[in-house]
Write a protein that holds these residues in place. Structure first.
Motif, PDB file in Angstrom:
ATOM      1  N   GLU A  37      10.826  27.385  66.919  1.00  0.00           N
ATOM      2  CA  GLU A  37      10.996  28.067  65.328  1.00  0.00           C
ATOM      3  C   GLU A  37      12.787  28.818  65.816  1.00  0.00           C
ATOM      4  O   GLU A  37      14.266  29.123  65.469  1.00  0.00           O
ATOM      5  N   THR A  38      12.523  29.897  66.603  1.00  0.00           N
ATOM      6  CA  THR A  38      13.420  30.903  67.285  1.00  0.00           C
ATOM      7  C   THR A  38      14.222  29.557  68.820  1.00  0.00           C
ATOM      8  O   THR A  38      15.625  30.790  68.529  1.00  0.00           O
ATOM      9  N   LEU A  39      14.367  29.088  69.313  1.00  0.00           N
ATOM     10  CA  LEU A  39      14.711  28.146  69.552  1.00  0.00           C
ATOM     11  C   LEU A  39      15.432  26.959  69.395  1.00  0.00           C
ATOM     12  O   LEU A  39      16.672  26.366  69.668  1.00  0.00           O
ATOM     13  N   LEU A  40      14.982  26.890  67.664  1.00  0.00           N
ATOM     14  CA  LEU A  40      15.530  25.904  67.009  1.00  0.00           C
ATOM     15  C   LEU A  40      16.731  26.189  66.476  1.00  0.00           C
ATOM     16  O   LEU A  40      18.468  26.571  67.068  1.00  0.00           O
ATOM     17  N   TYR A  41      16.805  28.015  66.045  1.00  0.00           N
ATOM     18  CA  TYR A  41      17.800  28.514  66.256  1.00  0.00           C
ATOM     19  C   TYR A  41      19.192  28.976  67.119  1.00  0.00           C
ATOM     20  O   TYR A  41      20.264  28.558  67.162  1.00  0.00           O
ATOM     21  N   VAL A  42      18.545  29.304  67.929  1.00  0.00           N
ATOM     22  CA  VAL A  42      19.780  28.667  69.721  1.00  0.00           C
ATOM     23  C   VAL A  42      20.246  27.460  69.520  1.00  0.00           C
ATOM     24  O   VAL A  42      21.173  27.485  69.829  1.00  0.00           O
ATOM     25  N   TYR A  43      19.506  26.186  69.222  1.00  0.00           N
ATOM     26  CA  TYR A  43      19.381  25.083  69.947  1.00  0.00           C
ATOM     27  C   TYR A  43      20.795  25.425  68.344  1.00  0.00           C
ATOM     28  O   TYR A  43      21.798  24.107  68.938  1.00  0.00           O
ATOM     29  N   THR A  44      21.169  25.304  67.531  1.00  0.00           N
ATOM     30  CA  THR A  44      22.181  24.914  66.276  1.00  0.00           C
ATOM     31  C   THR A  44      22.783  25.923  66.022  1.00  0.00           C
ATOM     32  O   THR A  44      23.135  25.472  64.632  1.00  0.00           O
ATOM     33  N   ALA A  45      22.784  26.461  66.951  1.00  0.00           N
ATOM     34  CA  ALA A  45      23.983  28.172  66.190  1.00  0.00           C
ATOM     35  C   ALA A  45      24.859  27.228  67.006  1.00  0.00           C
ATOM     36  O   ALA A  45      25.603  26.282  67.163  1.00  0.00           O
ATOM     37  N   THR A  46      25.522  27.885  65.901  1.00  0.00           N
ATOM     38  CA  THR A  46      27.130  27.440  65.612  1.00  0.00           C
ATOM     39  C   THR A  46      27.962  28.788  65.826  1.00  0.00           C
ATOM     40  O   THR A  46      28.158  30.339  65.433  1.00  0.00           O
ATOM     41  N   ARG A  47      29.263  28.716  65.539  1.00  0.00           N
ATOM     42  CA  ARG A  47      30.516  29.403  65.799  1.00  0.00           C
ATOM     43  C   ARG A  47      30.196  30.156  64.671  1.00  0.00           C
ATOM     44  O   ARG A  47      31.019  31.702  64.118  1.00  0.00           O
ATOM     45  N   SER A  48      30.403  29.331  63.692  1.00  0.00           N
ATOM     46  CA  SER A  48      30.705  30.239  62.437  1.00  0.00           C
ATOM     47  C   SER A  48      29.885  31.082  61.814  1.00  0.00           C
ATOM     48  O   SER A  48      30.146  31.620  60.302  1.00  0.00           O
ATOM     49  N   GLU A  49      28.304  31.279  62.390  1.00  0.00           N
ATOM     50  CA  GLU A  49      27.720  32.391  62.281  1.00  0.00           C
ATOM     51  C   GLU A  49      28.132  33.597  62.971  1.00  0.00           C
ATOM     52  O   GLU A  49      27.306  34.834  62.330  1.00  0.00           O
ATOM     53  N   MET A  50      28.751  33.505  63.187  1.00  0.00           N
ATOM     54  CA  MET A  50      29.143  34.978  64.211  1.00  0.00           C
ATOM     55  C   MET A  50      29.825  35.744  63.248  1.00  0.00           C
ATOM     56  O   MET A  50      31.005  36.357  62.948  1.00  0.00           O
ATOM     57  N   ASN A  51      29.167  35.853  61.212  1.00  0.00           N
ATOM     58  CA  ASN A  51      29.777  36.916  60.471  1.00  0.00           C
ATOM     59  C   ASN A  51      28.594  37.103  59.881  1.00  0.00           C
ATOM     60  O   ASN A  51      27.852  37.122  59.698  1.00  0.00           O
ATOM     61  N   PRO A  52      28.510  38.572  59.658  1.00  0.00           N
ATOM     62  CA  PRO A  52      27.948  39.084  58.752  1.00  0.00           C
ATOM     63  C   PRO A  52      26.979  38.612  57.625  1.00  0.00           C
ATOM     64  O   PRO A  52      25.836  38.511  56.927  1.00  0.00           O
ATOM     65  N   LYS A  53      27.858  37.935  56.940  1.00  0.00           N
ATOM     66  CA  LYS A  53      27.128  37.043  55.702  1.00  0.00           C
ATOM     67  C   LYS A  53      26.857  35.519  55.787  1.00  0.00           C
ATOM     68  O   LYS A  53      25.914  35.320  55.100  1.00  0.00           O
ATOM     69  N   SER A  54      27.034  35.057  57.153  1.00  0.00           N
ATOM     70  CA  SER A  54      26.317  33.902  57.388  1.00  0.00           C
ATOM     71  C   SER A  54      25.589  33.961  58.760  1.00  0.00           C
ATOM     72  O   SER A  54      25.462  32.959  59.132  1.00  0.00           O
ATOM     73  N   MET A  55      25.244  34.871  59.476  1.00  0.00           N
ATOM     74  CA  MET A  55      24.487  35.036  60.807  1.00  0.00           C
ATOM     75  C   MET A  55      23.266  34.486  60.721  1.00  0.00           C
ATOM     76  O   MET A  55      22.285  35.072  59.677  1.00  0.00           O
ATOM     77  N   LEU A  56      22.481  34.036  61.392  1.00  0.00           N
ATOM     78  CA  LEU A  56      21.632  32.926  61.664  1.00  0.00           C
ATOM     79  C   LEU A  56      21.181  32.278  60.113  1.00  0.00           C
ATOM     80  O   LEU A  56      20.331  32.552  59.382  1.00  0.00           O
ATOM     81  N   ARG A  57      22.027  31.842  59.176  1.00  0.00           N
ATOM     82  CA  ARG A  57      22.465  31.002  57.412  1.00  0.00           C
ATOM     83  C   ARG A  57      21.115  30.192  57.737  1.00  0.00           C
ATOM     84  O   ARG A  57      20.579  29.489  58.033  1.00  0.00           O
ATOM     85  N   PRO A  58      20.120  30.024  56.316  1.00  0.00           N
ATOM     86  CA  PRO A  58      19.062  29.221  55.981  1.00  0.00           C
ATOM     87  C   PRO A  58      19.543  28.130  56.238  1.00  0.00           C
ATOM     88  O   PRO A  58      20.833  27.887  56.446  1.00  0.00           O
ATOM     89  N   ARG A  59      19.391  27.221  57.171  1.00  0.00           N
ATOM     90  CA  ARG A  59      18.894  25.837  57.198  1.00  0.00           C
ATOM     91  C   ARG A  59      17.355  24.738  57.229  1.00  0.00           C
ATOM     92  O   ARG A  59      16.785  25.074  57.429  1.00  0.00           O
TER      93      ARG A  59
END
Length: 390
Positions: free
Chosen positions: A67-89
């Motif tokens: 699951e952590t690798l899924l977060y790595v693979y699906t990471a986006t630039r838009s998540e570089m924000n305190p309100k959306s960091m590692l947003r639910p998916r």
């Protein structure tokens, strides 16, 4: 009559068990071991290719770091924000005939519920990429004993199941942090070190981990620092001795001595697990000119700063100690290997104290706790003798 290996359709050995059993065996192996088995004989490769998606999915979902690798693979630039960091998916795999849910994390981050969950569908190419990432984790599992027992090779051993699980998760968490904060998304990184109690995204990643997991990562990070220093950022050089000049591995200092070497090492520690694997396999003990040239091409703004993983983990551990009412000396040994950690009875309470939101609860008064003064992240240095220092 002596016992003989069963024969099925003229086949002997593992092939006599039939394709179904071979598939079951493949699904229980590591990605690297499955790939090695497939390369051993064409019939194994044919079996794997015929059932590639099902074998890959079952094998990957069994891995503790998946699951952590899924977060790595699906990471986006838009998540570089305190309100959306590692947003639910929610992550699905679509093979063209049906969809299989790989991960559902739409409710694990209460603070992010104002952000619409991401729904991501992966195809066979994406699964192949995740398979390769898992093989990179395999490589670190095989490489780690050489780091742990570098100076005592006679004590070297393979990792036990629980130890391998801890290491695999630590490597994946390192990868997740590197993807977001060590250069993958360009030069938009914060020039200041993270500050305790803030909503800094560099701290959010580690707050979502238990104290035990953070310590396991810092344990790995110590060995990463050592291998970068001794195996990557050191090159053969002429050294004077009583018996004349000899060649030894000389740390890169760029004319600045050991303090400069430490900065160089921290710069190269920004490489993620896949990148550092490549550099260690390709450039260990080479002349630094080749290594530097490849490093500056591997990452945009490579020399602009140094790694911040150690600072971020240290800040979160300080927060955790204060919030739990402990002293720093109360924290037990929580290394990756069994001999580097205390018993399960002692460590149990430190394995269930993660913050799912990644944020300090709003009802917690942090004013009594020590605050940090702002400090700038150290400027990087790629090791070039012509690198300007200032």
């Amino acid at each position: 009559m002596s016992a003989q290996t069963p024969v099925r359709d003229g086949r002997t050995g593992i092939l006599a068990l039939g394709p179904e059993i071979v598939l079951s065996i493949m699904e229980m192996m590591r990605p690297s071991d499955t790939a090695n088995l497939a390369r051993a004989r064409k019939v194994f490769m044919d079996i794997l290719l015929e059932h590639q998606s099902s074998v890959s999915i079952k094998l990957l979902m069994r891995l503790p770091e998946f699951e952590t690798l899924l977060y790595v693979y699906t990471a986006t630039r838009s998540e570089m924000n305190p309100k959306s960091m590692l947003r639910p998916r929610v992550v699905y795999f679509d093979n063209g005939k049906s969809k299989k849910k790989l991960m559902d994390r739409t409710t694990e981050n209460p603070a992010a519920q104002t952000t619409a969950p991401i729904e991501i569908t992966l195809g066979l190419h994406d699964i192949s990429e995740l398979w390769y990432m898992a093989r990179t984790v395999d490589w670190w599992v095989d490489y780690f004993p050489g780091l742990r027992w570098r100076d005592a090779p006679e004590d070297r051993r393979c990792l036990r199941e629980a130890e391998e699980s801890r290491l695999r998760k630590a490597v994946a968490h390192w990868w997740l942090y590197a993807r977001h904060h060590h250069g993958w998304f360009g030069g938009g990184r914060d020039i200041f070190q993270p500050i305790k109690w803030s909503d800094d995204t560099r701290l959010q990643i580690f707050r979502r981990m238990s104290t035990s997991e953070i310590h396991e990562l810092t344990n790995l990070w110590d060995f990463v620092r050592e291998t970068v220093s001794r195996d990557l950022c050191s090159s053969p050089g002429r050294v004077c001795s009583r018996n004349g000049a000899i060649f030894e591995l000389v740390p890169w200092t760029a004319g600045g001595g050991l303090p400069r070497h430490a900065i160089i090492v921290k710069t190269y520690m920004k490489l993620d697990p896949e990148q550092l694997r490549y550099f260690l396999k390709t450039f260990s003990y080479w002349q630094k000119t080749f290594t530097i040239s490849a490093a500056v091409k591997s990452m945009e703004y490579f020399s602009i700063d140094t790694e911040t993983l150690w600072i971020s983990t240290n800040r979160v551990l300080q927060e955790r100690v204060h919030l739990n009412g402990h002293l720093w000396n109360d924290v037990p040994h929580l290394g990756i290997l069994d001999e580097d950690r205390d018993s399960d009875d002692v460590t149990a309470e430190w394995a269930n104290d993660a913050m799912p939101s990644g944020l300090i609860p709003s009802d917690v008064d942090v004013t009594p706790f020590p605050a940090d003064l702002p400090h700038v992240v150290d400027r990087g240095n790629d090791g070039s003798d012509l690198h300007h220092w200032g």
